[in-house]
Design an enzyme around this catalytic site. Structure first.
Site, mmCIF file in Angstrom:
data_model
loop_
_atom_site.group_PDB
_atom_site.id
_atom_site.type_symbol
_atom_site.label_atom_id
_atom_site.label_comp_id
_atom_site.label_asym_id
_atom_site.label_seq_id
_atom_site.Cartn_x
_atom_site.Cartn_y
_atom_site.Cartn_z
ATOM 1 N N GLU A 15 0.791 -1.224 0.000
ATOM 2 C CA GLU A 15 0.000 0.000 0.000
ATOM 3 C C GLU A 15 0.826 1.279 0.000
ATOM 4 O O GLU A 15 0.520 2.216 0.734
ATOM 5 C CB GLU A 15 -0.926 -0.027 1.217
ATOM 6 C CG GLU A 15 -0.227 0.042 2.595
ATOM 7 C CD GLU A 15 0.194 -1.303 3.185
ATOM 8 O OE1 GLU A 15 0.400 -2.253 2.410
ATOM 9 O OE2 GLU A 15 0.308 -1.397 4.416
ATOM 10 N N HIS A 64 -8.136 -4.095 -1.075
ATOM 11 C CA HIS A 64 -7.346 -4.205 0.145
ATOM 12 C C HIS A 64 -6.301 -3.086 0.235
ATOM 13 O O HIS A 64 -6.250 -2.347 1.229
ATOM 14 C CB HIS A 64 -6.665 -5.579 0.189
ATOM 15 C CG HIS A 64 -5.797 -5.782 1.385
ATOM 16 N ND1 HIS A 64 -6.231 -6.441 2.515
ATOM 17 C CD2 HIS A 64 -4.521 -5.401 1.654
ATOM 18 C CE1 HIS A 64 -5.269 -6.454 3.419
ATOM 19 N NE2 HIS A 64 -4.208 -5.837 2.916
ATOM 20 N N GLU A 65 -5.498 -2.960 -0.804
ATOM 21 C CA GLU A 65 -4.428 -1.943 -0.742
ATOM 22 C C GLU A 65 -5.020 -0.546 -0.682
ATOM 23 O O GLU A 65 -4.500 0.331 0.012
ATOM 24 C CB GLU A 65 -3.465 -2.097 -1.922
ATOM 25 C CG GLU A 65 -2.833 -3.489 -2.089
ATOM 26 C CD GLU A 65 -2.240 -4.086 -0.807
ATOM 27 O OE1 GLU A 65 -1.856 -3.312 0.097
ATOM 28 O OE2 GLU A 65 -2.181 -5.326 -0.696
ATOM 29 N N HIS A 95 -6.048 0.429 2.777
ATOM 30 C CA HIS A 95 -4.927 0.898 3.606
ATOM 31 C C HIS A 95 -4.761 2.423 3.551
ATOM 32 O O HIS A 95 -4.088 3.001 4.411
ATOM 33 C CB HIS A 95 -3.619 0.257 3.152
ATOM 34 C CG HIS A 95 -3.332 -1.096 3.739
ATOM 35 N ND1 HIS A 95 -3.310 -1.325 5.093
ATOM 36 C CD2 HIS A 95 -3.022 -2.286 3.147
ATOM 37 C CE1 HIS A 95 -2.993 -2.612 5.313
ATOM 38 N NE2 HIS A 95 -2.833 -3.211 4.146
ATOM 39 N N GLU A 116 -3.713 -4.508 9.396
ATOM 40 C CA GLU A 116 -4.238 -5.506 8.454
ATOM 41 C C GLU A 116 -5.657 -5.982 8.775
ATOM 42 O O GLU A 116 -6.446 -6.220 7.872
ATOM 43 C CB GLU A 116 -3.275 -6.688 8.354
ATOM 44 C CG GLU A 116 -1.886 -6.317 7.804
ATOM 45 C CD GLU A 116 -1.902 -5.719 6.406
ATOM 46 O OE1 GLU A 116 -2.913 -5.864 5.686
ATOM 47 O OE2 GLU A 116 -0.887 -5.089 6.039
ATOM 48 N N ASP A 159 8.311 -10.066 10.440
ATOM 49 C CA ASP A 159 7.657 -10.891 9.418
ATOM 50 C C ASP A 159 6.986 -12.119 10.024
ATOM 51 O O ASP A 159 6.055 -12.675 9.440
ATOM 52 C CB ASP A 159 8.671 -11.360 8.369
ATOM 53 C CG ASP A 159 8.858 -10.326 7.275
ATOM 54 O OD1 ASP A 159 8.270 -9.229 7.404
ATOM 55 O OD2 ASP A 159 9.583 -10.605 6.302
ATOM 56 N N TYR A 199 -4.661 -10.584 9.914
ATOM 57 C CA TYR A 199 -5.600 -10.255 8.834
ATOM 58 C C TYR A 199 -7.025 -10.720 9.153
ATOM 59 O O TYR A 199 -7.958 -9.916 9.251
ATOM 60 C CB TYR A 199 -5.150 -10.918 7.528
ATOM 61 C CG TYR A 199 -3.920 -10.311 6.896
ATOM 62 C CD1 TYR A 199 -2.653 -10.640 7.354
ATOM 63 C CD2 TYR A 199 -4.022 -9.423 5.842
ATOM 64 C CE1 TYR A 199 -1.516 -10.094 6.776
ATOM 65 C CE2 TYR A 199 -2.888 -8.863 5.243
ATOM 66 C CZ TYR A 199 -1.642 -9.204 5.719
ATOM 67 O OH TYR A 199 -0.533 -8.651 5.144
HETATM 68 N N1 BES Z 1 1.077 -4.412 3.742
HETATM 69 C C1 BES Z 1 0.819 -5.704 3.243
HETATM 70 C C2 BES Z 1 2.041 -6.426 2.766
HETATM 71 C C3 BES Z 1 3.132 -6.648 3.815
HETATM 72 C C4 BES Z 1 2.803 -6.948 5.119
HETATM 73 C C5 BES Z 1 4.443 -6.559 3.457
HETATM 74 C C6 BES Z 1 3.814 -7.121 6.055
HETATM 75 C C7 BES Z 1 5.444 -6.755 4.391
HETATM 76 C C8 BES Z 1 5.128 -7.037 5.702
HETATM 77 C C9 BES Z 1 -0.206 -5.681 2.127
HETATM 78 O O1 BES Z 1 -1.209 -4.743 2.317
HETATM 79 C C10 BES Z 1 -0.883 -7.020 2.120
HETATM 80 O O2 BES Z 1 -1.510 -7.336 3.078
HETATM 81 N N2 BES Z 1 -0.736 -7.768 1.027
HETATM 82 C C11 BES Z 1 -1.336 -9.074 0.872
HETATM 83 C C12 BES Z 1 -2.533 -9.006 -0.003
HETATM 84 C C13 BES Z 1 -3.821 -8.907 0.683
HETATM 85 C C14 BES Z 1 -4.952 -8.945 -0.313
HETATM 86 C C15 BES Z 1 -4.049 -9.852 1.812
HETATM 87 C C16 BES Z 1 -0.354 -9.951 0.151
HETATM 88 O O3 BES Z 1 0.689 -9.444 -0.274
HETATM 89 O O4 BES Z 1 -0.620 -11.128 -0.012
HETATM 90 ZN ZN ZN Z 2 -2.532 -5.293 3.885
#
Ligand code: BES
Ligand code: ZN
Length: 605
Positions: A279, A303-304, A307, A326, A381, A389
């Site tokens: 995002e 989703h993005e 954010h 999330e 991570d 989520y």
């Molecule tokens: N911000 C996240 C991606 C992220 C989270 C990167 C933690 C690094 C550390 C992004 O908004 C996200 O949640 N992406 C998901 C997609 C979503 C539809 C669940 C993904 O990348 O799978």
């Molecule tokens: Zn996200």
């Protein structure tokens, strides 16, 4: 003598940063960087403008694998820059190394001259062969959670917010984009590549939202504030897939107030992008694997986009509070989906989400099933699971159902307005929730065990159980597979996914074969369906899908797809050998973040 500023409350301390923002805090960052594709490095300087609650304390910034050449301090924009003493501490495996800068009294800025390393964890340098166009190289950053420090020395904590400006110098024919407004005064109003670009972010944002991409890029605009960037070869498909973006923004604005960031653009990255989406403000990064041709996977854009409220306006203060980003975002995502595509689609996504959560809970230790997670000594991570989520979103859905939509919508609107452009902790949220929702209706509040939701493992027994009648025939079809040929003509992607997931893990080769014969899953070009199918193929040693498995693992870098497949492969000796052989070919094309995760699974070093 000035008095020492008080230490922040424990819950607000970010254990993933060396910065001490209660003593010296960055409020603005200036960047001047040159992109060198031959050496795979960025070089130049970053200047941090700081406020100093304790003027006797040094400025501490986070770094990882940076070569620091020189640091200069100054007082005021026009003040003379003088070299100052700095020390780079020992490097921690997770946190990197603290850079301590002695600021002279009165100084309010430090300019750090540095070079990144070719292995910088935030950067992926792609050879032309790894792009769609095959002719020009590509670079992109991924700063979340704590990778910004590998390309910019800064206070890399989501509790520290800064504005930023940047000048980026690239090869002349490439375009640079950032998570900021493109500055036309120094750049070129026609967006013809010049190799010299400037950007400004006028709002205070956390460091994990600073982003850069450089490549051969084209633009298609949907409306006055929306559009998509992609390599020219991908632009057409991308612009068709994402042309509901403006509708999505309007749906979100109706619920949660005006979009705060001026523009909303998407950038489609090459397939090695390790995430589904990121995002980055004004410029969401997306994987090309969501371009299915039928808009079936655009919940990722919802989703993005969500954010832009949850996360970018109201930000988790530490990575312990990641569920505030999330969980809220998944909740808002489904509200957007419902407004744009109707209730059944949002419900199907909620059912799939709850299923995914239940599956993941089976594998997670109790301590990792908690929303307000303890991450001390761990990589943030590790907290990126469906707990943040889906359990987070389910908690908000429970509140919505207890208090009714109208009251809950008002509550969320007020939440976003109250905390806009701030970073908050779980405790801040709970205090706000008590005051603005729970205490207004004790009878409704009694239906939601808030303490259990936030601090206990598992899912509370009273949690909502989303359902969707469109899934009933799908479940029937899976149950009766082999006995009855189902009517599947009208099925959508969500139904197909639910169908595949309804089979037992050990359904066996014969059923795999009959399913493939009937529906040609091995040939599917939908990334969600094919990754689900390949997982089943590995589990059941369904060999006809192995060439496809290899092709998928060597062409896609999205960690969400890679991790389960490698995890499943290494469970048997033959699978492990296959995983190692494929990984040897695939690894050079993976992003450092994905490679790091897969290294652990395949047992490399
Ligand atoms: N911000 C996240 C991606 C992220 C989270 C990167 C933690 C690094 C550390 C992004 O908004 C996200 O949640 N992406 C998901 C997609 C979503 C539809 C669940 C993904 O990348 O799978
Ligand atoms: Zn996200």
């Amino acid at each position: 003598m000035t008095e020492k500023p008080p230490a922040p409350p424990l819950h607000a301390v970010d254990v993933h940063s060396y910065a001490q923002p209660h003593l010296v805090a960055a409020k603005h960052v200036e960047l001047d960087l040159t992109v060198d594709f031959d050496k795979k490095i960025l070089s130049g300087w970053a200047e941090l403008i700081v406020s100093r609650p304790d003027p006797s304390e040094p400025l501490i910034v986070d770094t990882r694998d940076l070569a620091i050449h020189k640091v200069e301090a100054a007082t005021g924009e026009k003040g003379e820059r003088t070299p100052v003493k700095f020390t780079l501490g020992p490097a921690d495996k997770i946190l990197g190394a603290p850079l301590t800068i002695d600021l002279p009294s009165g100084a309010d800025r430090a300019r750090i001259h540095y070079t990144t390393s070719p292995g910088a964890s935030a950067l992926q340098w792609l050879d032309p062969a790894q792009t769609a166009g095959k002719k020009r190289p590509f670079l992109f950053t991924q700063s979340q959670a704590i990778h910004a420090r590998s390309w910019i020395p800064l206070q890399d904590s989501p509790g520290v917010r800064t504005t930023y400006r940047a000048r980026i110098r690239t090869p002349k024919d490439l375009i640079a984009l950032m998570s900021a407004r493109r500055d036309f005064r120094l750049g070129n109003p026609k967006e013809e590549p010049t190799g010299d670009y400037t950007f400004r972010m006028p709002h205070r944002i956390p460091s994990y939202l600073i982003a850069l991409a450089v490549g051969d890029l084209g633009y298609h605009h949907f409306g006055h504030r929306t559009g998509v960037w992609a390599e020219p070869a991908e632009l057409d498909r991308a612009s068709k897939e994402f042309d509901d973006t403006e509708k999505m923004i309007q749906a979100a604005e109706k619920l949660y107030g005006p979009y705060a960031w001026l523009k909303y653009e998407l950038l489609v990255l090459p397939p090695s992008f390790p995430f589904g989406g990121m995002e980055n403000p004004l410029l969401t990064f997306v994987t090309p694997t969501v371009i299915a041709g039928d808009k079936s996977l655009v919940s990722l854009v919802a989703h993005e986009l969500a954010h832009s409220w949850s996360g970018n306006l109201v930000t988790n203060a530490t990575w312990r509070d990641f569920w505030l980003n999330e969980g809220f975002t998944v909740y808002v995502e489904r509200r957007i989906q419902e407004a744009v595509y109707g209730e059944p689609r949002a419900r199907m996504e909620a059912v799939l989400g709850r299923r995914e959560l239940e599956e993941e809970l089976k594998k997670l230790p109790p301590a990792d099933q908690i929303l307000h997670l303890d991450l001390k000594g761990r990589d943030p991570d590790d907290g990126v699971t469906s707990v943040a989520y889906e359990k987070g979103a389910l908690f908000l859905l429970a509140l919505e159902q207890a208090f009714g939509r109208e009251r809950f919508d008002q509550f969320l609107l007020r939440y976003f307005n109250t905390f806009r452009f701030q970073s908050i902790t779980t405790a801040d949220f709970r205090a706000f929730l008590d005051k603005n929702l729970l205490s207004t209706d004790p009878a409704a509040a009694a239906k939601v065990p808030v303490e259990e939701w936030v601090t206990q493992p598992g899912i509370p027994a009273s949690a909502p159980q989303p359902t969707c009648e469109l899934f009933t025939p799908v479940e029937e079809a899976a149950k009766n597979w082999g006995a009855k040929v189902p009517e599947t003509k009208s099925w959508n992607t969500h139904q197909w996914l639910h169908f595949l997931r309804a089979f037992p893990q050990d359904l066996g080769r014969a059923k795999m074969e009959s399913l493939d014969r009937a529906f040609h899953f091995t040939k599917s070009s939908n990334s969600e369906i094919i990754s689900q199918w390949l997982l089943m193929a590995v589990r059941n040693q369904y060999e006809p899908a192995y060439p496809k498995l290899e092709e998928f693992l060597t062409s896609v870098g999205r960690r969400k797809f890679l991790r389960p497949l490698y995890e499943e492969l290494v469970k048997t000796p033959a699978g492990k050998a296959r995983a190692e052989a494929i990984y040897a070919k695939a690894r050079p094309g993976y992003h450092p973040i994905s490679a790091g995760s897969i290294d652990l699974i395949v047992g490399r070093k």
